[in-house]
Design a protein around this motif. Structure first.
Motif, PDB file in Angstrom:
ATOM      1  N   LEU A 116      42.194  18.505  -3.899  1.00 60.86           N
ATOM      2  CA  LEU A 116      42.717  17.320  -4.586  1.00 60.86           C
ATOM      3  C   LEU A 116      43.098  16.229  -3.593  1.00 60.86           C
ATOM      4  CD1 LEU A 116      44.923  19.015  -7.331  1.00 60.86           C
ATOM      5  CD2 LEU A 116      42.771  17.791  -7.682  1.00 60.86           C
ATOM      6  N   ARG A 117      43.654  16.621  -2.468  1.00 57.07           N
ATOM      7  CA  ARG A 117      44.021  15.620  -1.460  1.00 57.07           C
ATOM      8  C   ARG A 117      42.783  14.909  -0.919  1.00 57.07           C
ATOM      9  NH1 ARG A 117      44.080  15.168   3.785  1.00 57.07           N
ATOM     10  NH2 ARG A 117      43.220  17.260   4.035  1.00 57.07           N
TER      11      ARG A 117
ATOM     12  N   GLU B  94      41.884  10.869  -1.373  1.00 61.30           N
ATOM     13  CA  GLU B  94      41.560   9.960  -0.274  1.00 61.30           C
ATOM     14  C   GLU B  94      40.203   9.300  -0.485  1.00 61.30           C
ATOM     15  OE1 GLU B  94      41.803  12.223   3.269  1.00 61.30           O
ATOM     16  OE2 GLU B  94      43.999  12.408   3.241  1.00 61.30           O
ATOM     17  N   ASP B  95      39.231  10.075  -0.987  1.00 59.72           N
ATOM     18  CA  ASP B  95      37.904   9.513  -1.230  1.00 59.72           C
ATOM     19  C   ASP B  95      37.953   8.442  -2.319  1.00 59.72           C
ATOM     20  OD1 ASP B  95      35.027   9.436  -0.919  1.00 59.72           O
ATOM     21  OD2 ASP B  95      34.926  10.441  -2.863  1.00 59.72           O
ATOM     22  N   THR B  96      38.677   8.724  -3.410  1.00 59.06           N
ATOM     23  CA  THR B  96      38.787   7.745  -4.502  1.00 59.06           C
ATOM     24  C   THR B  96      39.533   6.497  -4.041  1.00 59.06           C
ATOM     25  OG1 THR B  96      38.854   9.594  -6.060  1.00 59.06           O
ATOM     26  CG2 THR B  96      39.525   7.447  -6.890  1.00 59.06           C
ATOM     27  N   TYR B  97      40.561   6.695  -3.221  1.00 59.53           N
ATOM     28  CA  TYR B  97      41.327   5.549  -2.730  1.00 59.53           C
ATOM     29  C   TYR B  97      40.473   4.672  -1.813  1.00 59.53           C
ATOM     30  CZ  TYR B  97      45.271   2.935  -0.836  1.00 59.53           C
ATOM     31  OH  TYR B  97      46.127   1.929  -0.473  1.00 59.53           O
TER      32      TYR B  97
ATOM     33  N   LEU C  26      41.991   8.331 -10.094  1.00 60.21           N
ATOM     34  CA  LEU C  26      43.111   8.466  -9.166  1.00 60.21           C
ATOM     35  C   LEU C  26      44.370   8.954  -9.881  1.00 60.21           C
ATOM     36  CD1 LEU C  26      43.984   8.016  -6.229  1.00 60.21           C
ATOM     37  CD2 LEU C  26      44.616   5.678  -6.844  1.00 60.21           C
ATOM     38  N   ALA C  27      44.603   8.465 -11.105  1.00 57.23           N
ATOM     39  CA  ALA C  27      45.766   8.911 -11.878  1.00 57.23           C
ATOM     40  C   ALA C  27      45.635  10.391 -12.245  1.00 57.23           C
ATOM     41  CB  ALA C  27      45.913   8.059 -13.129  1.00 57.23           C
ATOM     42  N   GLU C  28      44.422  10.818 -12.614  1.00 55.77           N
ATOM     43  CA  GLU C  28      44.207  12.233 -12.936  1.00 55.77           C
ATOM     44  C   GLU C  28      44.470  13.125 -11.719  1.00 55.77           C
ATOM     45  OE1 GLU C  28      40.254  12.562 -14.424  1.00 55.77           O
ATOM     46  OE2 GLU C  28      40.882  12.355 -16.520  1.00 55.77           O
ATOM     47  N   ILE C  29      43.998  12.685 -10.562  1.00 54.95           N
ATOM     48  CA  ILE C  29      44.194  13.484  -9.340  1.00 54.95           C
ATOM     49  C   ILE C  29      45.675  13.592  -9.002  1.00 54.95           C
ATOM     50  CG2 ILE C  29      43.763  13.533  -6.865  1.00 54.95           C
ATOM     51  CD1 ILE C  29      41.024  12.293  -7.422  1.00 54.95           C
ATOM     52  N   GLU C  30      46.417  12.498  -9.145  1.00 59.73           N
ATOM     53  CA  GLU C  30      47.851  12.530  -8.851  1.00 59.73           C
ATOM     54  C   GLU C  30      48.600  13.444  -9.813  1.00 59.73           C
ATOM     55  OE1 GLU C  30      49.042   8.499  -8.901  1.00 59.73           O
ATOM     56  OE2 GLU C  30      48.256   8.042  -6.894  1.00 59.73           O
ATOM     57  N   ASP C  31      48.211  13.416 -11.097  1.00 57.23           N
ATOM     58  CA  ASP C  31      48.840  14.323 -12.065  1.00 57.23           C
ATOM     59  C   ASP C  31      48.531  15.788 -11.721  1.00 57.23           C
ATOM     60  OD1 ASP C  31      49.857  12.159 -13.401  1.00 57.23           O
ATOM     61  OD2 ASP C  31      48.230  12.074 -14.890  1.00 57.23           O
ATOM     62  N   ALA C  32      47.284  16.047 -11.330  1.00 56.65           N
ATOM     63  CA  ALA C  32      46.915  17.417 -10.957  1.00 56.65           C
ATOM     64  C   ALA C  32      47.674  17.875  -9.708  1.00 56.65           C
ATOM     65  CB  ALA C  32      45.410  17.506 -10.726  1.00 56.65           C
ATOM     66  N   GLN C  33      47.895  16.962  -8.775  1.00 58.30           N
ATOM     67  CA  GLN C  33      48.668  17.308  -7.579  1.00 58.30           C
ATOM     68  C   GLN C  33      50.103  17.683  -7.938  1.00 58.30           C
ATOM     69  OE1 GLN C  33      48.098  13.876  -5.024  1.00 58.30           O
ATOM     70  NE2 GLN C  33      46.645  15.010  -3.736  1.00 58.30           N
ATOM     71  N   LYS C  34      50.685  16.990  -8.899  1.00 53.32           N
ATOM     72  CA  LYS C  34      52.043  17.330  -9.329  1.00 53.32           C
ATOM     73  C   LYS C  34      52.086  18.725  -9.949  1.00 53.32           C
ATOM     74  CE  LYS C  34      53.439  12.545 -10.227  1.00 53.32           C
ATOM     75  NZ  LYS C  34      53.881  11.566 -11.264  1.00 53.32           N
ATOM     76  N   VAL C  35      51.036  19.052 -10.725  1.00 53.59           N
ATOM     77  CA  VAL C  35      51.009  20.362 -11.382  1.00 53.59           C
ATOM     78  C   VAL C  35      50.844  21.477 -10.353  1.00 53.59           C
ATOM     79  CG1 VAL C  35      49.725  21.819 -12.980  1.00 53.59           C
ATOM     80  CG2 VAL C  35      50.165  19.425 -13.558  1.00 53.59           C
TER      81      VAL C  35
END
Length: 251
Positions: free
Chosen positions: A183-184, A188-191, A217-226
């Protein structure tokens, strides 16, 4: 007379005839003494010759001067010490000597300590021996403590599994960390893709691309929180579904 008292040997007949028989035993003893004296004289002469030869071998020669041993010659110690050092300036002989001496000292100290403890234990009374290991936890108690800890761990895992809903499973720590790493990298790739877009998107295609990247990017950040939680529940995929997915992937 001969018929009444016959002789039994030649020596007896010689005695009756007035002759003295030859004493062979005495002659043999004299011959042995003479031979022993000759052998002793020959051995003494041989030892004398060997001593003279050794004395002449170490006698200094007047024409060449006195001969000194190799250890006393100048430059021998320097050459031997120089040969012990390699081309990089490392003296392996001294290093090995130091290592051997250090290891021997450690073994000697351990052996001396063991002997001192044994001597001290011998001189102890029965009461002192009984109190010698006071304060130390016995081995059977340590083993029992480990068994209780293992039983508590198994019980805790069973209780945790009882709270897991049907069709779900706890994601292992290794998979959770690996997923966070993926996910990280995706974030970085999406950013980077978002940064490569123009500051002001005016065309419909650029607007759609920007919106899709922001949503991703929002989906990846939510997945990182989970997946940053200590305990993550995921859907348990049956083996049949996994085989079908593998077959479709191979096709």
């Amino acid at each position: 007379m001969r018929l009444l008292c016959p002789t039994n040997s030649i020596r007896e007949r010689q005695r009756r005839a007035g002759l003295t028989p030859v004493n062979h035993h005495r002659h043999n003893r004299l011959a042995l003494k003479e031979q022993s004296a000759k052998n002793a004289a020959r051995k003494a002469e041989q030892l004398k010759e060997e001593a003279t030869a050794k004395k002449n071998a170490f006698r200094p020669n007047s024409s060449r001067g006195s001969v000194r041993p190799a250890s006393a010659r100048p430059g021998t110690a320097a050459s031997s010490s120089a040969s012990a050092v390699d081309q990089y300036g490392v003296d392996y002989v001294s290093m090995n000597k130091t290592a051997v001496v250090s290891a021997a000292a450690q073994r000697g100290a351990a052996l001396r300590k063991k002997l001192e403890e044994r001597d001290a234990l011998k001189n102890m009374t029965w009461t002192e021996k009984k109190r010698y290991h006071v304060g130390e936890v016995p081995g059977y108690l340590l083993a029992r403590k480990a068994e209780l800890a293992e039983a508590a761990r198994v019980k805790r895992e069973m209780e945790e599994r009882s709270h897991i809903p049907v069709g779900m499973r706890v994601l292992p720590e290794e998979e959770r960390v690996k997923t966070l790493e993926i996910l990280r990298e995706n974030r970085e790739d999406t950013y980077e893709k978002l940064r490569s877009l123009p500051f002001k998107c005016e065309t419909p295609s650029s607007k759609r691309t920007k919106a899709a990247l922001e949503f991703r990017l929002a989906e990846i950040e939510d997945a990182q929180k989970v997946f940053s939680r200590n305990r993550v529940l995921v859907r348990e995929v049956p083996e049949e579904d996994e085989e079908e997915d593998a077959g479709s992937a191979s096709d």
